[in-house]
Scaffold this motif. Structure first.
Motif, PDB file in Angstrom:
ATOM      1  N   ASP A 389     -70.557 -37.563 -43.954  1.00  0.00           N
ATOM      2  CA  ASP A 389     -71.185 -38.816 -44.477  1.00  0.00           C
ATOM      3  C   ASP A 389     -70.376 -39.637 -45.559  1.00  0.00           C
ATOM      4  OD1 ASP A 389     -73.478 -38.186 -42.818  1.00  0.00           O
ATOM      5  OD2 ASP A 389     -74.283 -36.839 -44.450  1.00  0.00           O
ATOM      6  N   LEU A 390     -69.180 -38.943 -45.861  1.00  0.00           N
ATOM      7  CA  LEU A 390     -68.401 -39.377 -46.944  1.00  0.00           C
ATOM      8  C   LEU A 390     -67.892 -40.840 -46.224  1.00  0.00           C
ATOM      9  CD1 LEU A 390     -66.865 -39.448 -49.418  1.00  0.00           C
ATOM     10  CD2 LEU A 390     -65.007 -38.565 -48.108  1.00  0.00           C
ATOM     11  N   ILE A 391     -68.011 -42.113 -46.949  1.00  0.00           N
ATOM     12  CA  ILE A 391     -67.413 -43.094 -46.825  1.00  0.00           C
ATOM     13  C   ILE A 391     -66.078 -43.592 -47.304  1.00  0.00           C
ATOM     14  CG2 ILE A 391     -67.800 -45.762 -46.786  1.00  0.00           C
ATOM     15  CD1 ILE A 391     -70.979 -44.933 -47.038  1.00  0.00           C
ATOM     16  N   VAL A 392     -65.009 -43.610 -46.874  1.00  0.00           N
ATOM     17  CA  VAL A 392     -63.716 -44.168 -47.487  1.00  0.00           C
ATOM     18  C   VAL A 392     -63.537 -45.500 -47.349  1.00  0.00           C
ATOM     19  CG1 VAL A 392     -61.355 -43.730 -47.413  1.00  0.00           C
ATOM     20  CG2 VAL A 392     -62.969 -41.868 -46.788  1.00  0.00           C
ATOM     21  N   SER A 393     -63.674 -46.297 -48.517  1.00  0.00           N
ATOM     22  CA  SER A 393     -63.611 -47.784 -48.357  1.00  0.00           C
ATOM     23  C   SER A 393     -62.343 -48.068 -49.556  1.00  0.00           C
ATOM     24  CB  SER A 393     -64.922 -48.218 -48.968  1.00  0.00           C
ATOM     25  OG  SER A 393     -64.674 -49.832 -49.245  1.00  0.00           O
ATOM     26  N   GLY A 394     -61.314 -48.708 -48.694  1.00  0.00           N
ATOM     27  CA  GLY A 394     -60.098 -48.929 -49.542  1.00  0.00           C
ATOM     28  C   GLY A 394     -59.420 -47.908 -50.244  1.00  0.00           C
ATOM     29  N   GLY A 395     -59.397 -46.793 -49.546  1.00  0.00           N
ATOM     30  CA  GLY A 395     -59.020 -45.720 -50.257  1.00  0.00           C
ATOM     31  C   GLY A 395     -59.772 -44.755 -51.245  1.00  0.00           C
ATOM     32  N   GLN A 443     -88.833 -58.193 -51.229  1.00  0.00           N
ATOM     33  CA  GLN A 443     -87.548 -57.606 -52.221  1.00  0.00           C
ATOM     34  C   GLN A 443     -86.493 -58.671 -52.182  1.00  0.00           C
ATOM     35  OE1 GLN A 443     -87.283 -54.166 -53.378  1.00  0.00           O
ATOM     36  NE2 GLN A 443     -86.063 -55.783 -54.774  1.00  0.00           N
ATOM     37  N   ASP A 444     -85.967 -59.147 -53.372  1.00  0.00           N
ATOM     38  CA  ASP A 444     -84.951 -60.153 -53.548  1.00  0.00           C
ATOM     39  C   ASP A 444     -83.574 -59.526 -53.341  1.00  0.00           C
ATOM     40  OD1 ASP A 444     -82.871 -62.010 -54.305  1.00  0.00           O
ATOM     41  OD2 ASP A 444     -84.287 -62.729 -55.931  1.00  0.00           O
ATOM     42  N   ILE A 445     -82.798 -59.435 -52.200  1.00  0.00           N
ATOM     43  CA  ILE A 445     -81.482 -59.017 -52.119  1.00  0.00           C
ATOM     44  C   ILE A 445     -80.622 -58.946 -53.149  1.00  0.00           C
ATOM     45  CG2 ILE A 445     -79.493 -59.026 -50.653  1.00  0.00           C
ATOM     46  CD1 ILE A 445     -81.128 -59.500 -48.198  1.00  0.00           C
ATOM     47  N   ASN A 446     -80.645 -60.339 -53.868  1.00  0.00           N
ATOM     48  CA  ASN A 446     -79.679 -60.739 -55.196  1.00  0.00           C
ATOM     49  C   ASN A 446     -80.078 -59.689 -56.222  1.00  0.00           C
ATOM     50  OD1 ASN A 446     -78.024 -62.628 -53.759  1.00  0.00           O
ATOM     51  ND2 ASN A 446     -79.560 -64.348 -54.351  1.00  0.00           N
ATOM     52  N   GLN A 447     -81.394 -59.515 -56.423  1.00  0.00           N
ATOM     53  CA  GLN A 447     -82.006 -58.593 -57.211  1.00  0.00           C
ATOM     54  C   GLN A 447     -81.038 -57.011 -57.179  1.00  0.00           C
ATOM     55  OE1 GLN A 447     -86.197 -57.817 -57.202  1.00  0.00           O
ATOM     56  NE2 GLN A 447     -86.119 -56.810 -59.498  1.00  0.00           N
ATOM     57  N   LEU A 448     -81.209 -56.748 -55.882  1.00  0.00           N
ATOM     58  CA  LEU A 448     -80.854 -55.378 -55.485  1.00  0.00           C
ATOM     59  C   LEU A 448     -79.153 -55.348 -56.027  1.00  0.00           C
ATOM     60  CD1 LEU A 448     -82.583 -54.751 -52.210  1.00  0.00           C
ATOM     61  CD2 LEU A 448     -82.863 -53.391 -54.007  1.00  0.00           C
ATOM     62  N   LYS A 449     -78.616 -56.163 -55.671  1.00  0.00           N
ATOM     63  CA  LYS A 449     -77.007 -56.337 -55.740  1.00  0.00           C
ATOM     64  C   LYS A 449     -76.725 -56.269 -57.314  1.00  0.00           C
ATOM     65  CE  LYS A 449     -75.558 -58.495 -51.481  1.00  0.00           C
ATOM     66  NZ  LYS A 449     -74.961 -59.679 -50.961  1.00  0.00           N
ATOM     67  N   THR A 450     -77.459 -57.152 -58.070  1.00  0.00           N
ATOM     68  CA  THR A 450     -77.515 -57.098 -59.449  1.00  0.00           C
ATOM     69  C   THR A 450     -77.807 -55.932 -59.992  1.00  0.00           C
ATOM     70  OG1 THR A 450     -78.006 -59.656 -59.681  1.00  0.00           O
ATOM     71  CG2 THR A 450     -78.099 -58.265 -61.591  1.00  0.00           C
ATOM     72  N   PHE A 451     -78.814 -55.075 -59.482  1.00  0.00           N
ATOM     73  CA  PHE A 451     -79.049 -53.826 -60.335  1.00  0.00           C
ATOM     74  C   PHE A 451     -77.777 -52.863 -59.782  1.00  0.00           C
ATOM     75  CE2 PHE A 451     -81.248 -49.780 -59.999  1.00  0.00           C
ATOM     76  CZ  PHE A 451     -81.980 -49.813 -61.228  1.00  0.00           C
ATOM     77  N   CYS A 452     -77.441 -52.872 -58.675  1.00  0.00           N
ATOM     78  CA  CYS A 452     -76.474 -51.935 -58.507  1.00  0.00           C
ATOM     79  C   CYS A 452     -75.226 -52.372 -59.075  1.00  0.00           C
ATOM     80  CB  CYS A 452     -75.947 -52.182 -56.763  1.00  0.00           C
ATOM     81  SG  CYS A 452     -77.497 -51.418 -55.682  1.00  0.00           S
ATOM     82  N   LYS A 453     -74.964 -53.481 -59.429  1.00  0.00           N
ATOM     83  CA  LYS A 453     -73.793 -54.008 -59.941  1.00  0.00           C
ATOM     84  C   LYS A 453     -73.473 -53.370 -61.630  1.00  0.00           C
ATOM     85  CE  LYS A 453     -71.266 -58.104 -61.262  1.00  0.00           C
ATOM     86  NZ  LYS A 453     -71.262 -59.767 -61.367  1.00  0.00           N
ATOM     87  N   ASP A 454     -74.666 -53.150 -62.177  1.00  0.00           N
ATOM     88  CA  ASP A 454     -74.815 -52.936 -63.526  1.00  0.00           C
ATOM     89  C   ASP A 454     -74.686 -51.196 -63.379  1.00  0.00           C
ATOM     90  OD1 ASP A 454     -75.359 -55.286 -64.561  1.00  0.00           O
ATOM     91  OD2 ASP A 454     -77.579 -55.042 -64.446  1.00  0.00           O
ATOM     92  N   ARG A 455     -74.674 -50.599 -62.485  1.00  0.00           N
ATOM     93  CA  ARG A 455     -74.594 -49.073 -62.357  1.00  0.00           C
ATOM     94  C   ARG A 455     -73.648 -48.487 -61.351  1.00  0.00           C
ATOM     95  NH1 ARG A 455     -79.194 -51.351 -63.351  1.00  0.00           N
ATOM     96  NH2 ARG A 455     -80.670 -50.517 -64.807  1.00  0.00           N
ATOM     97  N   LEU A 456     -72.978 -49.315 -60.404  1.00  0.00           N
ATOM     98  CA  LEU A 456     -72.013 -48.887 -59.490  1.00  0.00           C
ATOM     99  C   LEU A 456     -70.777 -49.778 -59.612  1.00  0.00           C
ATOM    100  CD1 LEU A 456     -74.433 -48.197 -56.378  1.00  0.00           C
ATOM    101  CD2 LEU A 456     -73.424 -46.375 -57.730  1.00  0.00           C
ATOM    102  N   ALA A 457     -69.574 -49.113 -59.149  1.00  0.00           N
ATOM    103  CA  ALA A 457     -68.395 -49.899 -59.047  1.00  0.00           C
ATOM    104  C   ALA A 457     -68.443 -50.934 -57.887  1.00  0.00           C
ATOM    105  CB  ALA A 457     -67.157 -48.832 -58.430  1.00  0.00           C
ATOM    106  N   LYS A 458     -67.801 -51.887 -57.924  1.00  0.00           N
ATOM    107  CA  LYS A 458     -67.996 -52.998 -56.745  1.00  0.00           C
ATOM    108  C   LYS A 458     -67.817 -52.358 -55.479  1.00  0.00           C
ATOM    109  CE  LYS A 458     -66.318 -57.685 -55.750  1.00  0.00           C
ATOM    110  NZ  LYS A 458     -65.204 -58.644 -56.218  1.00  0.00           N
ATOM    111  N   TYR A 459     -66.944 -51.521 -55.193  1.00  0.00           N
ATOM    112  CA  TYR A 459     -66.721 -51.004 -53.992  1.00  0.00           C
ATOM    113  C   TYR A 459     -68.024 -50.227 -53.278  1.00  0.00           C
ATOM    114  CZ  TYR A 459     -64.988 -46.672 -55.848  1.00  0.00           C
ATOM    115  OH  TYR A 459     -64.806 -45.833 -56.777  1.00  0.00           O
TER     116      TYR A 459
END
Length: 493
Positions: A389-395, A443-459
């Motif tokens: 299930d591992l995702i390899v994104s940009g190495g 559900q606001d997709i932008n809200q989901l992305k903002t929430f993830c942005k504060d907790r996850l690396a961009k990739y």
């Protein structure tokens, strides 16, 4: 090596102790269970079943199924447990692949069985067996720990499923090792709602026989029924997976479990940290564990003493087991992520008729699990994700379970599943499927992305979000990522 036949011994030691309690309140003692299993075995022999046969069994959780499984031990047959949620084509493959000689089935599957290419002379419903004439036989007093008892097929996420061969010794040492970690209390009662055709459910039956404790057998999963049993029936241990724990926690609400409830044994893969935090606050005794069909259920489990200060860990290898982390053939240092390898007397001797797969999976007694994780400085295992299930994104390595855990921190997200899709620039990128909490919640997709942005690396932030009513899960409630990938394809077509 031989030991006393476990049901014969248990019926001798604790004849009047409850072995099985059904949801309608019916109780069956070990003495009665033993008699029912012997009688059923005699009727199987009358139908032509003999020592060494491989018998396919298709049934949902029931007392009939319990009796049939124990009956196999008296004839020394190997039982091939079929998943009731599979298709007829999949049942046919497993029946043929295991070279089964007979097929036993619960009556409700009679119409499905007629579509299989199996001789009618070799198929019997469980009720039909009970109506047969009993044949007398020499009741065994011992069992050979090296003898194959069960063959359980892997989920088959890639290629054809493989039959995992488990011996009496594998099951016995799994039960003993679990008791050495969790302890064994006189008042223990283990609730079984996981399917008995999965190793997680089957192992509860065997522990019950070895320990001499009751199993509260549920025919199907119901959060309300489980909650009632925990609150009113003195349940001490329940085996669950993440989605079940989430629902049970919701059912608990503002209440607290009684003090008799000492262990919520949690398996089935990485667990969202917010869920563990909620359980900690509520005083729910969660013991995270790690195991697979190939290890006869759990092989690593968190102990009671470590449950709070090692939150998120699956624990240390059980007393008779070993675990190490490797990458490119080398053992890794603490906190480095690699493949989890395990060794112990509960580990399968190999897959049935799969020589190449066995060569790939085993190395000097160690099993390549295909799972990713790390050991901390104290030797505690942390499971990160399935290697496939591992995702390899940009190495960069991206673990779906990590993203799912973050998404589930939102109150508006009831469930989440993440998979990787092909991307021309990055190789792969993550996408997320969201089950929203509440009815018709927007559900606001932008809200989901903002929430993830504060907790996850961009990739790691999902590039797409899909909203669905529910996620695809198998009978043991594990997320079926391969189906999510099919959903992505349909969305893009």
């Amino acid at each position: 090596m031989e030991i006393p036949h476990w049901l014969e011994k248990r019926a001798f030691l604790s004849p009047n102790q409850t072995a099985i309690q059904l949801t309608d309140g019916t109780t069956i003692s070990f003495a009665n269970l033993r008699q029912d299993a012997v009688t059923f075995a005699g009727k199987l022999i009358g139908c032509g079943v003999k020592c060494g046969d491989r018998i396919a069994l298709l049934s949902s959780n029931s007392y009939q199924m319990v009796v049939a499984i124990h009956a196999m031990t008296y004839i020394n047959c190997s039982v091939v447990l079929l998943n009731t949620r599979l298709s007829g084509t999949e049942w046919q493959f497993q029946y043929d692949d295991a070279a089964c000689t007979y097929l036993l089935y619960e009556d409700i599957y009679e119409a499905d069985i007629k579509n299989l290419t199996v001789s009618s002379r070799d198929t019997y419903s469980l009720t039909a067996i009970e109506k047969q004439k009993e044949t007398s036989f020499n009741i065994p007093t011992e069992m050979d720990l090296e003898q194959i008892f069960t063959i359980l097929y892997t989920s088959g996420t890639t290629g054809f499923p493989k039959g995992v061969q488990l011996t009496y010794g594998n099951h016995f040492w799994s039960a003993v090792s679990s008791a050495l970690n969790l302890g064994l209390h006189k008042q223990d009662r283990w609730l079984a709602t996981l399917p008995l055709f999965h190793v997680g459910g089957l192992s509860i039956l065997i522990r019950s026989t070895v320990y001499g404790i009751p199993v509260h057998l549920h025919t199907k999963y119901s959060k309300q029924a489980i909650h009632r049993d925990i609150m009113d029936q003195g349940i001490t241990i329940v085996s669950v997976v993440t989605v079940m724990l989430e629902e049970l926690l919701g059912e608990l609400g503002e209440q607290n479990y009684p003090s008799s409830m000492r262990c919520m044994l949690l398996g089935g893969g990485p667990v969202p940290r917010p869920l563990l935090e909620k359980c900690k606050k509520k005083g729910v005794p969660v013991f995270q564990t790690y195991g697979m069909t190939e290890t006869s259920s759990q092989i690593v489990t968190l102990s009671h003493e470590d449950a709070l200060h090692k939150l998120g860990s699956a624990g240390k290898a059980l007393f008779t087991a070993q675990v190490k982390i490797v990458k490119e053939g080398k053992k890794l240092e603490p906190n480095d992520i690699g493949e989890i390898m395990v060794k112990g007397p509960m580990v399968t001797r190999g897959y049935y008729k799969r020589e190449e797969a066995n060569k790939e999976a085993f190395q000097n007694g160690w099993l390549h699990t295909g799972d990713l994780g790390y050991l901390d400085e104290d030797g505690y295992l942390y499971v990160v994700d399935r290697r496939k299930d591992l995702i390899v994104s940009g190495g960069e390595n991206v673990y779906p379970a990590e993203i799912e855990s973050v998404l589930k921190e939102l109150d508006s997200v009831k469930d989440a599943g993440v998979v990787g899709i092909t991307d021309k620039k990055w190789g792969q990128v993550p996408v997320a499927f969201i089950v929203q909490a509440g009815s018709k919640h927007s559900q606001d997709i932008n809200q989901l992305k903002t929430f993830c942005k504060d907790r996850l690396a961009k990739y790691k932030i999902p590039k797409k979000f899909f909203f669905v009513d529910e996620l695809p899960r198998n009978a043991s409630k594990k997320l079926l990522r391969r189906e999510l990938l099919e959903w992505v394809k349909r969305e893009e077509d």
